[in-house]
Design an enzyme around this catalytic site. Structure first.
Site, PDB file in Angstrom:
ATOM      1  N   GLY A   1      -1.686   1.002   1.504  1.00  0.00           N
ATOM      2  CA  GLY A   1      -1.322   0.267   2.713  1.00  0.00           C
ATOM      3  C   GLY A   1      -2.236   0.647   3.859  1.00  0.00           C
ATOM      4  O   GLY A   1      -3.401   0.976   3.686  1.00  0.00           O
TER       5      GLY A   1
ATOM      6  N   GLY B   1     -40.676  -7.380   7.897  1.00  0.00           N
ATOM      7  CA  GLY B   1     -39.519  -6.946   8.674  1.00  0.00           C
ATOM      8  C   GLY B   1     -39.082  -5.546   8.279  1.00  0.00           C
ATOM      9  O   GLY B   1     -38.628  -4.759   9.119  1.00  0.00           O
ATOM     10  N   ALA B   2     -39.246  -5.245   7.001  1.00  0.00           N
ATOM     11  CA  ALA B   2     -38.823  -3.932   6.531  1.00  0.00           C
ATOM     12  C   ALA B   2     -39.696  -2.829   7.135  1.00  0.00           C
ATOM     13  O   ALA B   2     -39.225  -1.730   7.422  1.00  0.00           O
ATOM     14  CB  ALA B   2     -38.864  -3.881   5.012  1.00  0.00           C
TER      15      ALA B   2
HETATM   16  C1  HXC Z   1       9.199   6.767   1.251  1.00  0.00           C
HETATM   17  C2  HXC Z   1       8.159   7.104  -0.743  1.00  0.00           C
HETATM   18  C3  HXC Z   1       7.093   6.270  -0.341  1.00  0.00           C
HETATM   19  C4  HXC Z   1       7.150   5.683   0.953  1.00  0.00           C
HETATM   20  C5  HXC Z   1       6.680   6.999  -2.320  1.00  0.00           C
HETATM   21  N1  HXC Z   1       7.871   7.529  -1.959  1.00  0.00           N
HETATM   22  N2  HXC Z   1       6.202   6.222  -1.346  1.00  0.00           N
HETATM   23  N3  HXC Z   1       9.208   7.350   0.059  1.00  0.00           N
HETATM   24  N4  HXC Z   1       8.230   5.966   1.705  1.00  0.00           N
HETATM   25  N5  HXC Z   1       6.173   4.905   1.419  1.00  0.00           N
HETATM   26  C6  HXC Z   1       8.681   8.431  -2.745  1.00  0.00           C
HETATM   27  C7  HXC Z   1       9.337   7.742  -3.946  1.00  0.00           C
HETATM   28  O1  HXC Z   1      10.531   7.108  -3.551  1.00  0.00           O
HETATM   29  C8  HXC Z   1       9.578   8.932  -4.857  1.00  0.00           C
HETATM   30  O2  HXC Z   1      10.718   9.628  -4.406  1.00  0.00           O
HETATM   31  C9  HXC Z   1       8.389   9.827  -4.590  1.00  0.00           C
HETATM   32  O3  HXC Z   1       7.861   9.415  -3.313  1.00  0.00           O
HETATM   33  C10 HXC Z   1       7.285   9.689  -5.590  1.00  0.00           C
HETATM   34  O4  HXC Z   1       6.998   8.332  -5.744  1.00  0.00           O
HETATM   35  P1  HXC Z   1       6.882   7.615  -7.168  1.00  0.00           P
HETATM   36  O5  HXC Z   1       6.885   6.169  -6.930  1.00  0.00           O
HETATM   37  O6  HXC Z   1       7.898   8.192  -8.091  1.00  0.00           O
HETATM   38  O7  HXC Z   1       5.445   8.133  -7.624  1.00  0.00           O
HETATM   39  P2  HXC Z   1       4.313   7.343  -8.384  1.00  0.00           P
HETATM   40  O8  HXC Z   1       4.864   6.626  -9.553  1.00  0.00           O
HETATM   41  O9  HXC Z   1       3.234   8.321  -8.607  1.00  0.00           O
HETATM   42  O10 HXC Z   1       3.790   6.239  -7.337  1.00  0.00           O
HETATM   43  C11 HXC Z   1       3.243   6.609  -6.143  1.00  0.00           C
HETATM   44  C12 HXC Z   1       3.038   5.374  -5.244  1.00  0.00           C
HETATM   45  C13 HXC Z   1       4.337   4.592  -5.123  1.00  0.00           C
HETATM   46  C14 HXC Z   1       1.970   4.461  -5.878  1.00  0.00           C
HETATM   47  C15 HXC Z   1       2.500   5.863  -3.915  1.00  0.00           C
HETATM   48  O11 HXC Z   1       5.378   5.499  -4.750  1.00  0.00           O
HETATM   49  C16 HXC Z   1       4.288   3.512  -4.120  1.00  0.00           C
HETATM   50  O12 HXC Z   1       3.786   2.421  -4.389  1.00  0.00           O
HETATM   51  N6  HXC Z   1       4.777   3.798  -2.918  1.00  0.00           N
HETATM   52  C17 HXC Z   1       4.786   2.825  -1.869  1.00  0.00           C
HETATM   53  C18 HXC Z   1       3.435   2.550  -1.349  1.00  0.00           C
HETATM   54  C19 HXC Z   1       3.467   1.683  -0.168  1.00  0.00           C
HETATM   55  O13 HXC Z   1       3.548   0.454  -0.306  1.00  0.00           O
HETATM   56  N7  HXC Z   1       3.593   2.309   1.022  1.00  0.00           N
HETATM   57  C20 HXC Z   1       3.785   1.652   2.256  1.00  0.00           C
HETATM   58  C21 HXC Z   1       2.481   1.069   2.651  1.00  0.00           C
HETATM   59  S1  HXC Z   1       2.593   0.292   4.168  1.00  0.00           S
HETATM   60  P3  HXC Z   1      11.730  10.341  -5.419  1.00  0.00           P
HETATM   61  O14 HXC Z   1      12.833  10.797  -4.552  1.00  0.00           O
HETATM   62  O15 HXC Z   1      12.110   9.289  -6.399  1.00  0.00           O
HETATM   63  O16 HXC Z   1      10.940  11.442  -6.021  1.00  0.00           O
HETATM   64  C22 HXC Z   1       1.907   1.395   5.178  1.00  0.00           C
HETATM   65  C23 HXC Z   1       1.782   0.885   6.540  1.00  0.00           C
HETATM   66  C24 HXC Z   1       0.885   1.715   7.333  1.00  0.00           C
HETATM   67  O17 HXC Z   1       1.578   2.458   4.851  1.00  0.00           O
HETATM   68  C25 HXC Z   1       0.781   1.075   8.647  1.00  0.00           C
HETATM   69  C26 HXC Z   1      -0.474   1.353   9.302  1.00  0.00           C
HETATM   70  C27 HXC Z   1      -0.950   0.199  10.104  1.00  0.00           C
END
Ligand code: HXC
Length: 513
Positions: A168, A403-404
């Site tokens: 993200g 140019g380069a």
């Molecule tokens: C809260 C989160 C989390 C998140 C992961 N976890 N991402 N908790 N907020 N964003 C937690 C899971 O619930 C899980 O908790 C633990 O972390 C491990 O995650 P898993 O999914 O079991 O691990 P894995 O299979 O290795 O996958 C990792 C991952 C996936 C690819 C990162 O968790 C995922 O897709 N997370 C979301 C990614 C995402 O979309 N983030 C938001 C992006 S938007 P438990 O308790 O089960 O262990 C963003 C906006 C930024 O970031 C803004 C800036 C402008």
């Protein structure tokens, strides 16, 4: 008093207990080191001071919470090879290293400290991005981090090390920093993940295919360095830091070298092949010239037609840029222009002199490049060279056409020293192109056009495409014996040590984007 100390000890013990066997095992099973281990690898022994170790996570209503102290990030400062550095390491064991309010505030605090004290900052990233259950507060946290990344840009070196997911908007803090490291197989970076790709585009893609280390090292150019595991990645960060100054006011760390500056390398005379169209690896020339053949290459697999990296010459840290005749004959295209421009901007921000080794036939022609904006992107390289006020030295090895020629730090663009080897070919264009335009009618009428072409090409090289016309006109300061390149560069760097240039006052220039 006794009570006060008991409470103090209890808190410390609780923190220590947080790092139990299970904590280490969980992360090791994923093929990764823990945040704590990474911090210890980065910093000199016993030098790391943690800040805000006891920060509690925010109270959130959505059920999923943590009691972990520190809110999933270790932040603080210490020394790396004796020099002060700030760092944070996200802890995937705590809610996937996601960024909550306390977590963000800890990073922001050390960003502010690093800026105030003029120290480099390193972010060890292993995070699922914005913590979903903390909603807009975690987005605000990212915004605060991004703003500080921008404020610190060009003031202190900022290094991002991706050692797990960076998903993200989380990718944009690294993108705003100076260098990105990735660990092969365990790290990936993307703005929208495979699930969203599936939903929106109905395409199946794995995280590795979408944003793994090799994608970013070869294709996108997002990753500057890739190493096979956490240990080597952190060693790579330390190697990079050894070339960088603490901030924009200081000079990069010179090192007394036992490699003599007057080392004469006769093999350099043979490194450019006699056949002007034969490729060679310009890295061999770079490594022969620099101290102890040590060259830290950046983004080696992306836009490989240009080489960028750091080395020392007589102890002076130097940013090296070189056209690579082995790839696309060293022609400049969009990716190589952007890669080199960004590197120049970094060197210029941090007082690192730039040495350019030039062998470039021109810009890469074709609709692909033109339609993708080579005009816009090539302008970035021109702009970067022309704006840079650090010492700028060019050595023309072979081709320097059109140019380069202008772009690669030519004299009138602002080159401080412009050297050429006797093998240099400096002209508006190469013999083939020039003859086709100037002698079209004669070639059409010739009995043996190939023989005439050959004859004219030899004449063109002899009379026009050589370094001596430029030398006489002052566009080249000296045609040098390749064997003496190291000594010439050292002396040029030394005489330019106190170079100062003041640019016209302005808010900021409008860099081509
Ligand atoms: C809260 C989160 C989390 C998140 C992961 N976890 N991402 N908790 N907020 N964003 C937690 C899971 O619930 C899980 O908790 C633990 O972390 C491990 O995650 P898993 O999914 O079991 O691990 P894995 O299979 O290795 O996958 C990792 C991952 C996936 C690819 C990162 O968790 C995922 O897709 N997370 C979301 C990614 C995402 O979309 N983030 C938001 C992006 S938007 P438990 O308790 O089960 O262990 C963003 C906006 C930024 O970031 C803004 C800036 C402008």
């Amino acid at each position: 008093m006794q009570n006060a100390y008991a409470k103090f000890a209890e808190r410390r013990q609780k923190l220590e207990e947080q790092y139990n066997d299970e904590y280490f095992l969980k992360q090791h099973k994923r093929g990764k080191l823990t945040a704590l281990e990474r911090i210890h690898l980065l910093f000199d022994e016993d030098s790391f001071e943690e800040m805000d170790a006891f920060s509690p996570p925010a109270n959130v209503s959505f059920g999923k919470s943590t009691k972990a102290m520190g809110d999933g990030v270790i932040a603080g400062y210490g020394t790396v090879n004796g020099r002060q550095v700030f760092a944070f390491a996200q802890d995937f064991n705590v809610l996937g290293g996601s960024l909550g309010t306390a977590h963000a505030n800890k990073i922001i605090k050390i960003q502010d400290m690093a800026l105030k004290t003029g120290s480099p900052i390193v972010g060890l990233i292993d995070s699922g991005g914005a913590r979903i259950q903390e909603g807009v507060s975690s987005l605000a946290g990212y915004a605060g981090i991004f703003r500080r990344n921008v404020l610190a840009s060009g003031v202190i070196p900022q290094i991002s090390v991706i050692m797990g997911p960076a998903a993200g908007g989380a990718v944009y803090s690294p993108a705003l920093t100076d260098f990105i490291f990735m660990t092969a197989d365990t790290s990936y970076m993307f703005v929208t993940g495979p699930d969203v790709v599936k939903q929106v585009l109905n395409q199946e893609v794995t995280p590795e295919e979408l944003g793994g280390a090799s994608v970013h090292a070869f294709k996108s150019g997002v990753a500057d360095f890739v190493f096979n595991d956490d240990e080597h990645t952190i060693l790579g960060v330390k190697a990079l830091l050894s070339f960088l100054p603490d901030n924009h006011i200081e000079n990069p760390p010179t090192m007394v070298s036992d490699d003599p500056v007057d080392r004469i390398d006769e093999q350099l005379r043979k490194m450019v092949p006699d056949d002007p169209n034969q490729p060679y690896d310009v890295r061999d020339i770079i490594k022969t010239v620099v101290d102890k053949n040590r060259f830290l290459e950046i983004a080696e697999n992306h836009a490989a037609n240009i080489i960028t990296g750091f080395a020392r010459i007589g102890g002076y840290v130097t940013g090296i840029i070189a056209n690579q005749p082995k790839v696309l004959a060293g022609a400049l295209d969009i990716d190589s222009s952007v890669k080199a421009a960004r590197f120049i901007n970094f060197c210029d921000s941090f007082n690192i002199p730039i040495v350019t080794f030039e062998d470039v036939p021109g810009f890469l022609p074709g609709t692909d490049q033109e339609h993708s904006g080579i005009i816009r992107h090539g302008a970035k390289l021109l702009y970067a060279y022309a704006r840079a006020t650090v010492p700028k030295i060019t050595v023309v090895l072979r081709k320097s056409y059109g140019g380069a020629y202008i772009v690669m730090n030519s004299k009138n663009l602002g080159g401080d020293f412009n050297f050429a080897w006797p093998t240099a070919e400096i002209a508006v264009m190469g013999p083939e192109g020039a003859i086709a335009i100037l002698y079209r009618k004669e070639l059409e009428a010739a009995e043996d056009p190939e023989a005439l072409k050959k004859e004219l090409a030899a004449k063109y090289r002899d009379e026009i495409a050589n370094p001596y016309i430029s030398d006489e006109k002052g566009f080249i300061d000296e045609v040098i014996d390749p064997a003496y390149t190291r000594l010439k560069l050292y002396r040029a760097l030394k005489v330019l040590e106190k170079k100062t240039v003041t640019l016209p006052g302005r808010k900021h220039g409008n860099t081509p984007l």
